[in-house]
Design an enzyme around this catalytic site. Structure first.
Site, PDB file in Angstrom:
ATOM      1  CD  GLU A  92      -2.728  -0.927   2.584  1.00  0.00           C
ATOM      2  OE1 GLU A  92      -3.168  -1.954   3.089  1.00  0.00           O
ATOM      3  OE2 GLU A  92      -2.965   0.219   3.025  1.00  0.00           O
ATOM      4  CB  CYS A 105       2.983   7.361   3.162  1.00  0.00           C
ATOM      5  SG  CYS A 105       3.337   6.043   4.336  1.00  0.00           S
ATOM      6  CB  CYS A 112       6.618  -5.341   9.352  1.00  0.00           C
ATOM      7  SG  CYS A 112       7.843  -4.517  10.398  1.00  0.00           S
ATOM      8  CB  CYS A 116       5.315  -2.351  16.912  1.00  0.00           C
ATOM      9  SG  CYS A 116       7.001  -1.835  16.532  1.00  0.00           S
ATOM     10  CB  CYS A 119       2.275  -2.006  14.193  1.00  0.00           C
ATOM     11  SG  CYS A 119       2.478  -1.725  12.423  1.00  0.00           S
ATOM     12  N   GLY A 159       6.470  -2.073   6.829  1.00  0.00           N
ATOM     13  CA  GLY A 159       7.865  -2.506   6.792  1.00  0.00           C
ATOM     14  C   GLY A 159       8.793  -1.636   7.607  1.00  0.00           C
ATOM     15  CD  GLU A 160      12.732  -0.295  10.858  1.00  0.00           C
ATOM     16  OE1 GLU A 160      11.757   0.179  11.470  1.00  0.00           O
ATOM     17  OE2 GLU A 160      13.706   0.418  10.514  1.00  0.00           O
ATOM     18  CB  SER A 191       9.374   6.261  10.060  1.00  0.00           C
ATOM     19  OG  SER A 191       8.914   5.956  11.353  1.00  0.00           O
ATOM     20  CG  HIS A 216       5.717   4.210  19.617  1.00  0.00           C
ATOM     21  ND1 HIS A 216       5.127   5.337  19.090  1.00  0.00           N
ATOM     22  CD2 HIS A 216       6.084   3.442  18.559  1.00  0.00           C
ATOM     23  CE1 HIS A 216       5.118   5.240  17.779  1.00  0.00           C
ATOM     24  NE2 HIS A 216       5.692   4.122  17.418  1.00  0.00           N
ATOM     25  CB  CYS A 333      -0.297   1.090   7.179  1.00  0.00           C
ATOM     26  SG  CYS A 333       0.655   2.246   6.254  1.00  0.00           S
TER      27      CYS A 333
HETATM   28  N1  SAH Z   1       8.910   0.455  10.801  1.00  0.00           N
HETATM   29  C1  SAH Z   1       9.008   1.887  10.803  1.00  0.00           C
HETATM   30  C2  SAH Z   1       8.109   2.570   9.795  1.00  0.00           C
HETATM   31  C3  SAH Z   1       6.713   2.059   9.591  1.00  0.00           C
HETATM   32  S1  SAH Z   1       5.524   2.361  10.850  1.00  0.00           S
HETATM   33  C4  SAH Z   1       8.805   2.428  12.192  1.00  0.00           C
HETATM   34  O1  SAH Z   1       8.553   1.640  13.100  1.00  0.00           O
HETATM   35  O2  SAH Z   1       8.953   3.617  12.396  1.00  0.00           O
HETATM   36  C5  SAH Z   1       5.209   4.085  10.793  1.00  0.00           C
HETATM   37  C6  SAH Z   1       4.760   4.657  12.130  1.00  0.00           C
HETATM   38  O3  SAH Z   1       3.412   4.285  12.435  1.00  0.00           O
HETATM   39  C7  SAH Z   1       5.600   4.177  13.310  1.00  0.00           C
HETATM   40  O4  SAH Z   1       5.841   5.254  14.181  1.00  0.00           O
HETATM   41  C8  SAH Z   1       4.675   3.185  13.940  1.00  0.00           C
HETATM   42  O5  SAH Z   1       5.029   2.931  15.264  1.00  0.00           O
HETATM   43  C9  SAH Z   1       3.345   3.849  13.779  1.00  0.00           C
HETATM   44  N2  SAH Z   1       2.189   2.965  13.953  1.00  0.00           N
HETATM   45  C10 SAH Z   1       2.063   1.672  13.650  1.00  0.00           C
HETATM   46  N3  SAH Z   1       0.844   1.199  13.950  1.00  0.00           N
HETATM   47  C11 SAH Z   1       0.152   2.224  14.468  1.00  0.00           C
HETATM   48  C12 SAH Z   1      -1.174   2.370  14.960  1.00  0.00           C
HETATM   49  N4  SAH Z   1      -2.023   1.340  15.003  1.00  0.00           N
HETATM   50  N5  SAH Z   1      -1.532   3.592  15.405  1.00  0.00           N
HETATM   51  C13 SAH Z   1      -0.674   4.631  15.370  1.00  0.00           C
HETATM   52  N6  SAH Z   1       0.576   4.561  14.912  1.00  0.00           N
HETATM   53  C14 SAH Z   1       1.008   3.363  14.473  1.00  0.00           C
END
Ligand code: SAH
Length: 372
Positions: A92, A105, A112, A116, A119, A159-160, A191, A216, A333
């Site tokens: 996406e 974006c 991934c 987290c 996520c 993804g990271e 990010s 976070h 996402c």
């Molecule tokens: N892997 C990278 C980039 C992708 S995630 C990273 O961790 O930064 C992009 C951002 O969205 C990150 O800050 C992630 O923690 C946040 N994110 C993921 N799921 C989320 C959710 N359900 N609500 C709010 N932010 C979220």
């Protein structure tokens, strides 16, 4: 397997063409077709001879990034795209329209493996890394489809990116190459969840891109509860790597903090966060968490989020809350990819990614939100 011609940098493509006994200016023409005219096939390259096009076709391919679905928000013009890759994996991307230009974006991996807990993208695990060509392809397709120029790129989709470091770096260099789209490095943000050795490596590249750290949690213990990667790298190490990035590049780091009601949005959290950020030249983005169906994380009320923000602001922290964009479409996402997997039984994990129900007004994990 054929070589992916869109993954070669400008100089590399020259060397490739030399190996085919072609003149260097041919490489320039091909690079222009691929990265400025955004050609999807060799047939389009009409200033090359038929014979050369045929030889290119024999040795190379242009990895496809094909639009499967597009959603357009009636509220703010945000566009969400689902792209199909050569092997059936889906990714996406999101286009957001701001006063200062168009921001895209992109995803850096299919799935991934960072895990987290809040996520959606991580739930089906990592399918595979995206190539630089597939990262570029998302932006190129969006420009072609909308016929609008992309000004800013954020690597904040699924993804990271630092877990796919070499492809990511290649992508940034090509995206910002003067022979290609020539997007300014200052308009690119990456990010990361905090992969320390890669953050330090990136600092050494001395690029002018913005580094965003997904924080976070305001202590090692709190962060560990939300982000498994914190088991590997201590908060202190991650912060030191951010400082190094700032020292080496002069670029102010952005911290991202997804606000989860009752988990990391208390007055104590605000105090601890202030202590971390106060000595640093940085920016904080607060993102009210997007609910994920499989988890019972709840976002704070608007009032609580504002309170949290005001607390930090009073202490002199540079902070914004991100405003939702595209909340009338499958904003978060993974949602679109997830819904696709449910509906069509496509060649991706049935669990897919994205567990926000389609009725939910979540507006993106992060980057699909606009700053207040
Ligand atoms: N892997 C990278 C980039 C992708 S995630 C990273 O961790 O930064 C992009 C951002 O969205 C990150 O800050 C992630 O923690 C946040 N994110 C993921 N799921 C989320 C959710 N359900 N609500 C709010 N932010 C979220």
């Amino acid at each position: 397997m054929k070589k992916d011609i869109r993954a070669y940098g400008y100089e590399e493509l020259k060397a490739e063409m030399q190996a085919l006994s072609e003149k260097p200016f041919r490489a320039g023409q091909i690079y222009d077709w691929l990265h400025v005219k955004l050609a999807d096939s060799f047939d389009e390259m009409t200033n090359l001879s038929k014979d050369l096009r045929r030889r290119l076709e024999e040795e190379y391919e242009i990895l496809p990034v094909i639009m499967e679905e597009r959603q357009i928000s009636k509220l703010d013009g945000t566009n969400k795209f689902l792209f199909r890759l050569y092997d059936g994996n889906m990714v996406e991307s999101v286009l957001m329209r701001y006063k200062h230009g168009n921001s895209v974006c992109i995803s850096s991996q299919a799935g991934c493996r960072m895990g987290c807990v809040f996520c959606a993208s991580t739930i089906g695990g990592l399918k595979r890394d995206l190539s630089a060509s597939e990262m570029l392809g998302q932006i190129y397709q969006i420009q072609k489809i909308t016929k609008e120029r992309v000004h800013n790129v954020v690597v904040m989709g699924t993804g990271e990116p630092l877990d796919n470091y070499d492809n990511f770096l290649r992508f940034v260099r090509m995206l910002t190459d003067e022979h290609g789209l020539n997007i300014s490095q200052r308009n690119v943000t990456v990010s990361t969840c905090g992969i320390v050795p890669k953050m330090l490596e990136l600092a050494e590249e001395k690029l002018q891109i913005t580094l965003a750290l997904s924080l976070h949690g305001s202590t090692q213990e709190k962060r560990r509860r939300l982000m498994p990667v914190a088991n590997k790298y201590e908060l202190s190490e991650v912060l030191a790597a951010c400082d190094t990035y700032f020292e080496k590049t002069g670029r102010r780091v952005t911290f991202e903090y997804s606000l989860v009601h009752g988990v990391n949005d208390t007055a104590e959290d605000a105090r601890e966060l202030t202590a971390i950020l106060k000595p640093r030249n940085c920016h904080l983005n607060l993102i009210p968490v997007n609910p994920v169906r499989e988890r019972d994380f709840v976002r704070p009320s608007r009032k609580n989020a504002l309170n949290f923000k005001n607390n930090l602001e009073k202490s002199g922290i540079n902070v914004t809350i991100r405003r939702e964009m595209g909340s009338d479409i499958d904003g978060a996402c993974g949602q679109l990819r997830r819904r696709y997997a449910e509906g069509s039984g496509a060649d991706i994990s049935a669990r897919g990614t994205g567990f926000v129900s389609s009725g939910e007004a979540g507006a993106g994990q992060d980057s699909h939100n606009r700053q207040d």
